[in-house]
Design an enzyme around this catalytic site. Structure first.
Site, PDB file in Angstrom:
ATOM      1  N   LYS A 134       0.832  -1.195   0.000  1.00 60.07           N
ATOM      2  CA  LYS A 134       0.000   0.000   0.000  1.00 60.07           C
ATOM      3  C   LYS A 134       0.879   1.264   0.000  1.00 60.07           C
ATOM      4  O   LYS A 134       2.104   1.165   0.044  1.00 60.07           O
ATOM      5  CB  LYS A 134      -0.956  -0.032   1.202  1.00 60.07           C
ATOM      6  CG  LYS A 134      -1.954  -1.212   1.151  1.00 60.07           C
ATOM      7  CD  LYS A 134      -2.876  -1.143  -0.016  1.00 60.07           C
ATOM      8  CE  LYS A 134      -4.047  -2.081  -0.163  1.00 60.07           C
ATOM      9  NZ  LYS A 134      -4.209  -3.350   0.429  1.00 60.07           N
TER      10      LYS A 134
HETATM   11  C1  LIG Z   1      -5.481  -4.231   0.909  1.00 55.75           C
HETATM   12  C2  LIG Z   1      -6.946  -4.103   0.919  1.00 55.75           C
HETATM   13  C3  LIG Z   1      -7.740  -4.468   2.030  1.00 55.75           C
HETATM   14  C4  LIG Z   1      -7.187  -5.207   3.201  1.00 55.75           C
HETATM   15  O1  LIG Z   1      -6.124  -4.594   3.799  1.00 55.75           O
HETATM   16  P1  LIG Z   1      -5.289  -5.423   4.881  1.00 55.75           P
HETATM   17  O2  LIG Z   1      -4.545  -4.369   5.614  1.00 55.75           O
HETATM   18  O3  LIG Z   1      -4.398  -6.346   4.100  1.00 55.75           O
HETATM   19  O4  LIG Z   1      -6.256  -6.164   5.729  1.00 55.75           O
HETATM   20  C5  LIG Z   1      -9.081  -4.194   2.023  1.00 55.75           C
HETATM   21  N1  LIG Z   1      -9.666  -3.617   0.956  1.00 55.75           N
HETATM   22  C6  LIG Z   1      -8.973  -3.284  -0.138  1.00 55.75           C
HETATM   23  C7  LIG Z   1      -9.670  -2.626  -1.271  1.00 55.75           C
HETATM   24  C8  LIG Z   1      -7.596  -3.538  -0.198  1.00 55.75           C
HETATM   25  O5  LIG Z   1      -6.895  -3.240  -1.300  1.00 55.75           O
END
Ligand SMILES: *Cc1c(COP(=O)(O)O)cnc(C)c1O
Length: 392
Positions: free
Chosen positions: A194
């Site tokens: 991210k």
């Molecule tokens: C990455 C992601 C999540 C989950 O995030 P985590 O921190 O891995 O639990 C949820 N929704 C979307 C759209 C994502 O890209």
């Protein structure tokens, strides 16, 4: 080393994403390791305060060990449970919808708008019933969903809005940062790929103190006080009460050590991503490629993802494109394989591609290109010229 030398000399390796971790993060983690307090403590608290300040104050922030955990806590805190319906889209990662099932509620899936790739407010409106308890918009790729319409509908129809803001740091909607709008909860992700990362982690943000308190308690087993406060206490502090069957979703100080320094760089990172997006846009202008939607009115797009589609006149299809780019050393991805193509969701909720024509059309043709802070101009140019040769 010998392995590298065996690669053809024209080949560069461009990963799909690459976390940008500096010495500050490394030193802070070491400091925490040596401090004797590894779990949720001062560093998590500092990270939360920094996050609130970054958003401009007047919100509460609760650090969690994933965005999935944060979405679960958010839905729980607004009272989602069995018998409730929660509207969201299939054009997302499974986490967005699975949290609805954790609570025994029913997800109601609607299509996305083909201009934003985010949930279509008109489709939400058509799906509202007496049981609609909440809506989860996803700010796909880092472009804000149509929050103006969604929030005004929430007022009229009396449902909660939990933003899946996993992609949306920093993203703005009509000049306001995601996390500061009048939704009930927004949840950011710090997963490794991210826009900022803590390895694994997330942040639940809300303007509502009751929601913040509930999430904070449920995050740590439903205990009525925080372990770090007991640790710091000047008097013996062994006594506590369990107020509810909570979860184990707290962030560690180790993760927060990374997050504190990542957050300081978030705007710098965003500028770099913006540069890559602008480079791609310019460079691809004569390719048989459909560019991703751009934000309106100077709003910020976080550019977590750069999703292109092949034009109908492109000489190869999407799968072949990804294969050939891979052979050139460029890793691409697909966001997302929509939930209506995933076994569990398809079977449990009778989903078919016909029900989601926009998501389906984008899915069939889309490619997520490498975009990460550390990309050099050479790397960007390599991606572009690889595409040029693959599409010629
Ligand atoms: C990455 C992601 C999540 C989950 O995030 P985590 O921190 O891995 O639990 C949820 N929704 C979307 C759209 C994502 O890209």
């Amino acid at each position: 080393m010998w392995k590298k030398l065996m690669l053809p000399s024209f080949t560069k390796k461009i990963p799909f994403s690459d976390p940008d971790i500096g010495d500050e993060e490394v030193d802070e983690v070491i400091d925490t390791l040596k401090s004797g307090w590894l779990t949720t403590g001062q560093k998590v608290s500092n990270f939360e305060i920094d996050f609130v300040n970054y958003l401009g104050g007047s919100v509460y922030a609760v650090a969690v060990n994933s965005a999935t955990a944060g979405l679960h806590l958010g839905l729980e805190a607004v009272g989602v449970g069995p018998g409730d319906e929660v509207i969201t889209t299939t054009h997302t990662f499974t986490a967005t919808a699975e949290v609805i099932r954790y609570l025994g509620a029913t997800p109601v899936f609607v299509d996305i708008d083909d201009k934003t790739f985010c949930i279509d407010p008109a489709k939400i409106e058509a799906a509202i019933t007496k049981k609609t308890k909440a809506v989860i918009p996803v700010h796909f790729a880092g472009l804000s969903a149509d929050m103006e319409n969604i929030l005004s509908m929430a007022k009229t129809h009396n449902f909660f809005v939990i933003e899946d803001a996993a992609h949306a740091l920093p993203t703005t909607h009509q000049g306001k940062k995601i996390g500061t709008l009048d939704s009930d909860v927004a949840v950011f992700s710090f997963y490794a790929n991210k826009t900022i990362t803590t390895g694994e982690g997330g942040m639940l943000v809300t303007k509502n103190q009751k929601i913040a308190n509930r999430a904070r308690m449920m995050q740590i087993h439903g205990i009525d006080r925080q372990p770090f406060n007991r640790y710091k206490s000047e008097t013996p502090a062994w006594y506590y009460q369990i107020m509810a069957p909570g979860f184990k979703y707290n962030m560690t100080d180790l993760a927060a050590s990374i997050g504190i320094h990542q957050l300081k760089k978030v705007d710098f990172f965003a500028q770099k991503r913006e540069k890559i997006a602008s480079f791609y846009r310019k460079r691809f202008s004569r390719f048989p490629i459909i560019l991703p939607p751009w934000p309106k009115n100077n709003d910020l797009h976080s550019w977590h993802l750069f999703v292109i589609q092949l034009s109908p006149n492109a000489p190869i299809d999407r799968d072949k494109f990804i294969e050939e780019m891979f052979a050139m050393g460029v890793s691409c991805s697909v966001h997302y394989i929509p939930l209506h193509h995933q076994t569990y969701w398809r079977e449990a909720f009778n989903l078919s591609p016909k029900m989601f024509p926009n998501s389906e059309k984008i899915y069939q043709n889309c490619i997520s290109l490498p975009i990460y802070n550390k990309m050099s101009t050479d790397d960007m140019e390599y991606v572009a010229s690889s595409i040029e040769s693959v599409l010629e």
